[in-house]
Scaffold this motif. Structure first.
Motif, PDB file in Angstrom:
ATOM      1  N   LYS A   1     -15.826 -14.840   6.481  1.00 56.48           N
ATOM      2  CA  LYS A   1     -15.063 -15.632   5.500  1.00 56.48           C
ATOM      3  C   LYS A   1     -13.754 -16.140   6.110  1.00 56.48           C
ATOM      4  O   LYS A   1     -13.433 -17.334   6.012  1.00 56.48           O
ATOM      5  CB  LYS A   1     -14.781 -14.748   4.273  1.00 56.48           C
ATOM      6  CG  LYS A   1     -13.976 -15.407   3.170  1.00 56.48           C
ATOM      7  CD  LYS A   1     -14.832 -16.346   2.352  1.00 56.48           C
ATOM      8  CE  LYS A   1     -14.071 -16.853   1.114  1.00 56.48           C
ATOM      9  NZ  LYS A   1     -12.753 -17.397   1.419  1.00 56.48           N
ATOM     10  N   ALA A   2     -13.029 -15.255   6.736  1.00 59.15           N
ATOM     11  CA  ALA A   2     -11.737 -15.624   7.313  1.00 59.15           C
ATOM     12  C   ALA A   2     -11.910 -16.666   8.418  1.00 59.15           C
ATOM     13  O   ALA A   2     -11.120 -17.611   8.544  1.00 59.15           O
ATOM     14  CB  ALA A   2     -11.041 -14.379   7.868  1.00 59.15           C
ATOM     15  N   LEU A   3     -12.968 -16.496   9.202  1.00 57.35           N
ATOM     16  CA  LEU A   3     -13.206 -17.429  10.300  1.00 57.35           C
ATOM     17  C   LEU A   3     -13.555 -18.819   9.771  1.00 57.35           C
ATOM     18  O   LEU A   3     -13.041 -19.836  10.267  1.00 57.35           O
ATOM     19  CB  LEU A   3     -14.327 -16.883  11.187  1.00 57.35           C
ATOM     20  CG  LEU A   3     -14.697 -17.687  12.428  1.00 57.35           C
ATOM     21  CD1 LEU A   3     -13.464 -18.084  13.227  1.00 57.35           C
ATOM     22  CD2 LEU A   3     -15.660 -16.900  13.299  1.00 57.35           C
ATOM     23  N   VAL A   4     -14.400 -18.840   8.751  1.00 55.57           N
ATOM     24  CA  VAL A   4     -14.733 -20.129   8.143  1.00 55.57           C
ATOM     25  C   VAL A   4     -13.471 -20.803   7.627  1.00 55.57           C
ATOM     26  O   VAL A   4     -13.239 -21.999   7.865  1.00 55.57           O
ATOM     27  CB  VAL A   4     -15.757 -19.952   6.991  1.00 55.57           C
ATOM     28  CG1 VAL A   4     -15.864 -21.237   6.166  1.00 55.57           C
ATOM     29  CG2 VAL A   4     -17.112 -19.559   7.536  1.00 55.57           C
ATOM     30  N   ASP A   5     -12.635 -20.034   6.943  1.00 54.54           N
ATOM     31  CA  ASP A   5     -11.403 -20.613   6.409  1.00 54.54           C
ATOM     32  C   ASP A   5     -10.531 -21.196   7.510  1.00 54.54           C
ATOM     33  O   ASP A   5      -9.957 -22.274   7.363  1.00 54.54           O
ATOM     34  CB  ASP A   5     -10.604 -19.540   5.638  1.00 54.54           C
ATOM     35  CG  ASP A   5     -11.258 -19.220   4.299  1.00 54.54           C
ATOM     36  OD1 ASP A   5     -12.152 -19.985   3.878  1.00 54.54           O
ATOM     37  OD2 ASP A   5     -10.899 -18.196   3.684  1.00 54.54           O
ATOM     38  N   LEU A   6     -10.472 -20.481   8.620  1.00 57.43           N
ATOM     39  CA  LEU A   6      -9.671 -20.980   9.730  1.00 57.43           C
ATOM     40  C   LEU A   6     -10.248 -22.289  10.272  1.00 57.43           C
ATOM     41  O   LEU A   6      -9.511 -23.257  10.506  1.00 57.43           O
ATOM     42  CB  LEU A   6      -9.593 -19.919  10.837  1.00 57.43           C
ATOM     43  CG  LEU A   6      -8.814 -20.339  12.079  1.00 57.43           C
ATOM     44  CD1 LEU A   6      -7.384 -20.723  11.727  1.00 57.43           C
ATOM     45  CD2 LEU A   6      -8.821 -19.234  13.129  1.00 57.43           C
ATOM     46  N   ILE A   7     -11.562 -22.304  10.458  1.00 54.96           N
ATOM     47  CA  ILE A   7     -12.186 -23.529  10.970  1.00 54.96           C
ATOM     48  C   ILE A   7     -11.958 -24.687   9.996  1.00 54.96           C
ATOM     49  O   ILE A   7     -11.653 -25.808  10.406  1.00 54.96           O
ATOM     50  CB  ILE A   7     -13.698 -23.309  11.228  1.00 54.96           C
ATOM     51  CG1 ILE A   7     -13.881 -22.271  12.335  1.00 54.96           C
ATOM     52  CG2 ILE A   7     -14.371 -24.621  11.602  1.00 54.96           C
ATOM     53  CD1 ILE A   7     -15.335 -21.903  12.609  1.00 54.96           C
ATOM     54  N   VAL A   8     -12.089 -24.401   8.732  1.00 54.34           N
ATOM     55  CA  VAL A   8     -11.831 -25.426   7.722  1.00 54.34           C
ATOM     56  C   VAL A   8     -10.416 -25.981   7.890  1.00 54.34           C
ATOM     57  O   VAL A   8     -10.200 -27.194   7.904  1.00 54.34           O
ATOM     58  CB  VAL A   8     -12.014 -24.847   6.294  1.00 54.34           C
ATOM     59  CG1 VAL A   8     -11.370 -25.764   5.254  1.00 54.34           C
ATOM     60  CG2 VAL A   8     -13.492 -24.649   5.989  1.00 54.34           C
ATOM     61  N   SER A   9      -9.461 -25.083   8.069  1.00 45.08           N
ATOM     62  CA  SER A   9      -8.072 -25.530   8.165  1.00 45.08           C
ATOM     63  C   SER A   9      -7.844 -26.372   9.412  1.00 45.08           C
ATOM     64  O   SER A   9      -6.941 -27.202   9.464  1.00 45.08           O
ATOM     65  CB  SER A   9      -7.123 -24.329   8.143  1.00 45.08           C
ATOM     66  OG  SER A   9      -7.076 -23.731   9.426  1.00 45.08           O
ATOM     67  N   ILE A  10      -8.671 -26.168  10.414  1.00 48.07           N
ATOM     68  CA  ILE A  10      -8.524 -26.932  11.652  1.00 48.07           C
ATOM     69  C   ILE A  10      -9.248 -28.272  11.579  1.00 48.07           C
ATOM     70  O   ILE A  10      -8.712 -29.305  11.950  1.00 48.07           O
ATOM     71  CB  ILE A  10      -9.065 -26.122  12.843  1.00 48.07           C
ATOM     72  CG1 ILE A  10      -8.145 -24.931  13.109  1.00 48.07           C
ATOM     73  CG2 ILE A  10      -9.178 -26.996  14.087  1.00 48.07           C
ATOM     74  CD1 ILE A  10      -8.742 -23.912  14.032  1.00 48.07           C
TER      75      ILE A  10
END
Ligand SMILES: NC(=O)c1ccc[n+]([C@@H]2O[C@H](COP(=O)([O-])OP(=O)(O)OC[C@H]3O[C@@H](n4cnc5c(N)ncnc54)[C@H](O)[C@@H]3O)[C@@H](O)[C@H]2O)c1
Ligand SMILES: NC(=O)c1ccc[n+]([C@@H]2O[C@H](COP(=O)([O-])OP(=O)(O)OC[C@H]3O[C@@H](n4cnc5c(N)ncnc54)[C@H](O)[C@@H]3O)[C@@H](O)[C@H]2O)c1
Lengths: 206, 206
Positions: B66-75
């Motif tokens: 979940k956290a990784l997806v959120d980070l990728i989304v933010s990028i």
DNA sequence: AATATAGTGTTATATAAATAACAATTTGTT
DNA sequence: AACAAATTGTTATTTATATAACACTATATT
């Protein structure tokens, strides 16, 4: 000749197309910097690629376009031509089929496949659509070497395995599903979602 | 953060999609080698990419999906989302439009354009098709940042110039025509002919 | 004929990307 | 607690690709 770098192969395909246009407009010779300009490249890049394929002009009148096209043809195209199938005749498969047919080329779409009874039996630009269950039979019968894969994601893996089983040597994969299919088959993926997300990223960050 | 390498951006897009699938199936953590396997990569490649974006797990329980997806989304994604237009509603433009609409995503096709009176005014998956002459007006009105270019080759150059003039920041170019359009606009070319010729070459030479 | 110019082929260098190597750290096991 | 195994983040190396440098030659110019 040794096997060429991927990027050089890509550019050879583009050189050929550009050169044929030049030929059609009556031009007979072209300088490296002219060809480069047509494709947004540098002259050095062009000369380096031509070095790889061993083409040489020797006169400083530029390259003989006709001869160069012939050489590229001899490198890229198989002598007898290569037969292609499109698998999955939805929106994308149909668009591709209609685009590629009618082009004089050594790459011929000779059959298309689907699983939907409403689609099977129809002709797409004169090319018959077969039931996917006949894949292996038709691949052998028509000597099909390459498949363009445009089935829905949920059947992509299975279909790729079927293609392998049927004896296909190369796949152009338009599904967003990574194919785990081994080394014998050459797979080129094109992921449109990734492409557009990449544009978005660089638009945002430049 | 510095601007990321192209290839890393491409893979981030693929990571995200794969990770969302994992999330949907209830998985909460993933090891680098698992993610790698999903995409036919190596674990090192994955870890290196995550290093670029500064993600770190620290526990040896794998990455928090979940956290990784959120980070990728933010990028990858722009905060407000990015509006997209498809220009040229023939076979390919129609296929693309129908594919991309309905996907929840921060990339939205908000308008499509054509020159053919039979096409203008129609709706494609609920998206209105405008006359190409209204391009500039609509681009500004709807804050469109990216164009997917699927017009015929003979008008590709002119249309690209019009897109520039209209204030578009990025183009995904499906025509086989190289666009000479300057540095301000990010252009990603996809050449299907080259793709298939490349497959043919490597099938022949392997 | 000497000189300059423009274009070529090739070798050398720089940049981008992938792979390998490895120390550090958590977890599990004895 | 001591050790082994697994996994990570990072630095070092290799490979692929693009760019630059440059010597060579046909042509044109004087
Ligand atoms: N259309 C696009 O622009 C686009 C963009 C990106 C990715 N894709 C991918 O390309 C693929 C095709 O996209 P589309 O928009 O044409 O989808 P689509 O649904 O219009 O077409 C899929 C076709 O495959 C057929 N099919 C289903 N199961 C099959 C099977 N087992 N064997 C053979 N045929 C089968 C269906 O009957 C249908 O005709 C999808 O995987 C999609 O994710 C498409
Ligand atoms: N279909 C494919 O699979 C495929 C493959 C490779 C490349 N391409 C390229 O993609 C482009 C589109 O292909 P296609 O098969 O959809 O072609 P198409 O002829 O079906 O569609 C082109 C559309 O553009 C519209 N158009 C024409 N002039 C226009 C203008 N000035 N402004 C706006 N719209 C205009 C036409 O009315 C038509 O609807 C072409 O350049 C083609 O070479 C397509």
């Amino acid at each position: 000749m040794k096997v060429l770098p991927e990027k050089t192969v890509e550019r050879l395909s583009e050189y050929r197309r550009a050169l044929i246009k030049c030929l059609d407009s009556g031009q007979t010779h072209i300088y490296s910097h002219q060809l480069a300009k047509l494709l947004n490249l540098t002259a050095v890049q062009v000369r380096r690629d031509l070095m790889f394929i061993g083409y040489s002009s020797l006169q400083r009148k530029g390259y003989d376009i006709k001869a160069l096209v012939d050489l590229i043809v001899s490198i890229l195209d198989a002598k007898e031509g290569l037969n292609i199938a499109v698998v999955g005749m939805g929106n994308l498969g149909t668009a591709i089929t209609s685009y590629f047919t009618g082009k004089r080329s050594r790459l011929n779409i000779v059959a298309v496949f689907d699983i939907d009874q409403k689609t099977i039996g129809k002709a797409f630009n004169g090319i018959a659509c077969y039931n996917i269950s006949e894949l292996k039979k038709m691949v052998q019968e028509k000597n099909i070497k390459i498949a363009i894969l445009t089935v829905p994601p949920n059947v992509a893996t299975q279909t790729a395995n079927d293609l392998k089983e049927a004896g296909i040597a190369g796949i152009l994969n338009f599904t967003t599903v990574p194919l785990h299919i081994g080394e014998q088959i050459y797979v080129e993926d094109y992921d449109m979602v990734t492409s557009i997300e990449k544009v978005a990223y660089f638009v945002k960050n430049k």
